[in-house]
Design a protein around this motif. Sequence first.
Motif, short mmCIF file in Angstrom:
data_model
loop_
_atom_site.label_atom_id
_atom_site.label_comp_id
_atom_site.label_asym_id
_atom_site.label_seq_id
_atom_site.Cartn_x
_atom_site.Cartn_y
_atom_site.Cartn_z
N ILE B 182 0.85 -1.19 0.00
CA ILE B 182 0.00 0.00 0.00
C ILE B 182 0.88 1.23 0.00
O ILE B 182 2.06 1.17 0.33
CB ILE B 182 -0.96 0.04 1.22
N ASN B 183 0.28 2.36 -0.39
CA ASN B 183 1.03 3.61 -0.43
C ASN B 183 0.96 4.31 0.93
O ASN B 183 0.19 3.94 1.81
CB ASN B 183 0.48 4.49 -1.54
N ILE B 184 1.78 5.34 1.07
CA ILE B 184 1.98 5.95 2.38
C ILE B 184 0.70 6.56 2.95
O ILE B 184 0.48 6.52 4.16
CB ILE B 184 3.12 7.00 2.34
N THR B 185 -0.16 7.09 2.10
CA THR B 185 -1.37 7.71 2.65
C THR B 185 -2.27 6.65 3.28
O THR B 185 -2.81 6.86 4.37
CB THR B 185 -2.12 8.48 1.55
N ASP B 186 -2.41 5.51 2.64
CA ASP B 186 -3.18 4.43 3.23
C ASP B 186 -2.46 3.84 4.44
O ASP B 186 -3.10 3.40 5.41
CB ASP B 186 -3.46 3.33 2.21
N ARG B 187 -1.15 3.85 4.42
CA ARG B 187 -0.39 3.31 5.56
C ARG B 187 -0.61 4.18 6.80
O ARG B 187 -0.77 3.67 7.91
CB ARG B 187 1.09 3.23 5.21
N ILE B 188 -0.62 5.47 6.60
CA ILE B 188 -0.90 6.38 7.73
C ILE B 188 -2.31 6.15 8.25
O ILE B 188 -2.54 6.10 9.46
CB ILE B 188 -0.69 7.84 7.29
N LEU B 189 -3.26 6.00 7.35
CA LEU B 189 -4.64 5.76 7.79
C LEU B 189 -4.77 4.42 8.52
O LEU B 189 -5.60 4.28 9.41
CB LEU B 189 -5.58 5.81 6.58
N GLU B 190 -3.94 3.45 8.12
CA GLU B 190 -4.01 2.13 8.76
C GLU B 190 -3.44 2.18 10.18
O GLU B 190 -4.00 1.60 11.11
CB GLU B 190 -3.25 1.10 7.93
N VAL B 191 -2.34 2.88 10.37
CA VAL B 191 -1.68 2.88 11.69
C VAL B 191 -2.34 3.88 12.64
O VAL B 191 -2.25 3.73 13.86
CB VAL B 191 -0.18 3.20 11.53
N ARG B 192 -2.99 4.86 12.09
CA ARG B 192 -3.50 6.00 12.88
C ARG B 192 -4.32 5.62 14.11
O ARG B 192 -4.06 6.11 15.21
CB ARG B 192 -4.31 6.91 11.96
N PRO B 193 -5.33 4.76 13.99
CA PRO B 193 -6.13 4.49 15.19
C PRO B 193 -5.34 3.84 16.32
O PRO B 193 -5.68 4.00 17.48
CB PRO B 193 -7.24 3.55 14.70
N ALA B 194 -4.26 3.14 15.98
CA ALA B 194 -3.49 2.45 17.02
C ALA B 194 -2.52 3.36 17.74
O ALA B 194 -1.98 3.00 18.78
CB ALA B 194 -2.72 1.28 16.39
N VAL B 195 -2.26 4.55 17.18
CA VAL B 195 -1.23 5.42 17.77
C VAL B 195 -1.77 6.78 18.18
O VAL B 195 -1.05 7.57 18.79
CB VAL B 195 -0.04 5.61 16.78
N LEU B 196 -3.03 7.05 17.86
CA LEU B 196 -3.52 8.41 18.03
C LEU B 196 -3.77 8.78 19.49
O LEU B 196 -3.52 9.90 19.90
CB LEU B 196 -4.82 8.58 17.22
N ASP B 197 -4.27 7.87 20.29
CA ASP B 197 -4.68 8.22 21.66
C ASP B 197 -3.94 7.38 22.68
O ASP B 197 -4.54 6.83 23.60
CB ASP B 197 -6.20 8.03 21.81
N LEU B 198 -2.64 7.29 22.56
CA LEU B 198 -1.85 6.49 23.49
C LEU B 198 -1.37 7.35 24.66
O LEU B 198 -1.38 8.58 24.58
CB LEU B 198 -0.64 5.90 22.74
N PRO B 199 -0.94 6.70 25.75
CA PRO B 199 -0.42 7.46 26.90
C PRO B 199 0.80 8.29 26.51
O PRO B 199 1.47 8.01 25.51
CB PRO B 199 -0.03 6.35 27.89
N PRO B 200 1.12 9.30 27.29
CA PRO B 200 2.26 10.16 26.97
C PRO B 200 3.59 9.40 26.91
O PRO B 200 4.46 9.74 26.11
CB PRO B 200 2.27 11.19 28.10
N GLN B 201 3.76 8.39 27.78
CA GLN B 201 4.97 7.56 27.74
C GLN B 201 4.60 6.22 27.11
O GLN B 201 3.80 5.46 27.67
CB GLN B 201 5.52 7.31 29.14
N VAL B 202 5.17 5.93 25.96
CA VAL B 202 4.76 4.71 25.25
C VAL B 202 5.82 4.33 24.23
O VAL B 202 6.58 5.18 23.76
CB VAL B 202 3.39 4.91 24.56
N ILE B 203 5.88 3.04 23.92
CA ILE B 203 6.74 2.52 22.86
C ILE B 203 5.84 1.86 21.83
O ILE B 203 5.02 1.02 22.17
CB ILE B 203 7.72 1.46 23.42
#
Lengths: 168, 300
Positions: B182-203
């Motif tokens: 997939i291209n980068i725009t779809d890749r960002i949309l794919e990862v976004r929900p998993a990284v958008l609302d994480l705690p301030p300290q996270v890996i």
Amino acid sequence: MHSPSRWIVVAALLLATTRIASGEPSTGSPTTPPSQLRHALYLEFLGKGGLWGLGYSYQLRPRLALGVVASLSAFDRQRMWSASPSVTVYPLGTRRHRAFLDLGPQLVHVSTPSPVPEWMGTSSTGIGAQLSTGYEHHGRVLVRAFVMGVVGKGGIAPWAGADMGCAF
Amino acid sequence: MCILRRATCAIVVLAGCGLDVGPPAEWIATDSIDGALAVETGAPPVRPLAPVPSGSRFRIVTFNVDLGGDPARLASEILGNPAIMAADLYLLQEEESYPSEGATRASRLAALLDTGWIYVPGRVKGDGTHGLAILSRYPIGNAAVMELPHTADWKPRIAIRAEITVGATLLHVVDLHLETRINITDRILEVRPAVLDLPPQVIVAGDVNTNPFLWEDGSFPLLPTAQIVDTDQAPLLDDYMRGLGFETPAANVGPTETVHGIESRLDAIFTRGLAVTEAQVERSLDVSDHWPVWVDITLP
């Protein structure tokens, strides 16, 4: 929705070139295409545009032509523009069937708009070069098949393409 | 507007399909999942753990283990590399489990590495499952799984989130594996929900499949374009994550996979709110098509 619109364009071009070919002239010397058919307009599949392109060439001399292929393609939300001017020489061949060598620079611009509000997006521009060789049928109908090599700051890659169009 | 421009615009619009920014995906507690995709876990060996004071080094590895079909060989390769063997936490992708093998591959690997483990299936595959795993020398808790956005053409992909209890520190980690072609725009949309609302300290770490190409409809890469203009997805995903406040310690580690002479940085580690001291790729391991990437953080 990518394939249907592209195939509609291909079918329209095939129909147009077929109708033009039905009235193909028979003038011209044994080693050159018909002299009045100096201009050619064609659709390129793969080739210099990467995926497709619209090409124009002008037969400057019997064994020398100048041309350009331009394309605009969409990949999800990204857009790619390219322009590839080139010089074509015909070292071998007869009136309508010729081998060719084509060489020229390639300018490519990729625009990546952001799909989300928290990122700005980006764009990138580059210049490279291509060398291609193949077979050409040049009458009222222009048909080419070729292999090419592309070189740029990222390295070298092989590619291929085919052209179909009309000469006038 | 002339007919040619109108037709060109129509073709461009029709071709500009991709993943939509739909409703946010949700984290689902792993202990609420049953059936074929039920999660399996195993606690770390019961032994006195050395105190882990604030300021201690903590090493995280991300590794696509290419189905993990031979846990013994995989463990041997890991134990044969001092840097990877010294890791405290392994975030693994492309783990699988088949009932005919007796025990989950992740559990067999964890036993050989003397760690606790969790295996989270993302999809059914044959008579088994395919998913992600976390191996940890410290207790793993509060695990959750998220199915990432995908179109009908893509395989289902997941991210898993967990808390690692390291002494007095609670480390939040996310392990994920993104789609390939997939291209980068779809890749960002794919990862976004998993990284958008994480705690301030996270890996956040995993196989993000950031390859160097533009893809035509997920079918083939535009090889020549990549030679002329920079289409590498890895720096763009790094840029997106930096916009969310993440550091990108693995941005300069180099390729994590080489196939047919094409080098790609497919794997990544992102940190936020943590002090990173070093990051490396270990290319001596020959048990997967990927090489593992590790990063050292300083425990808060």
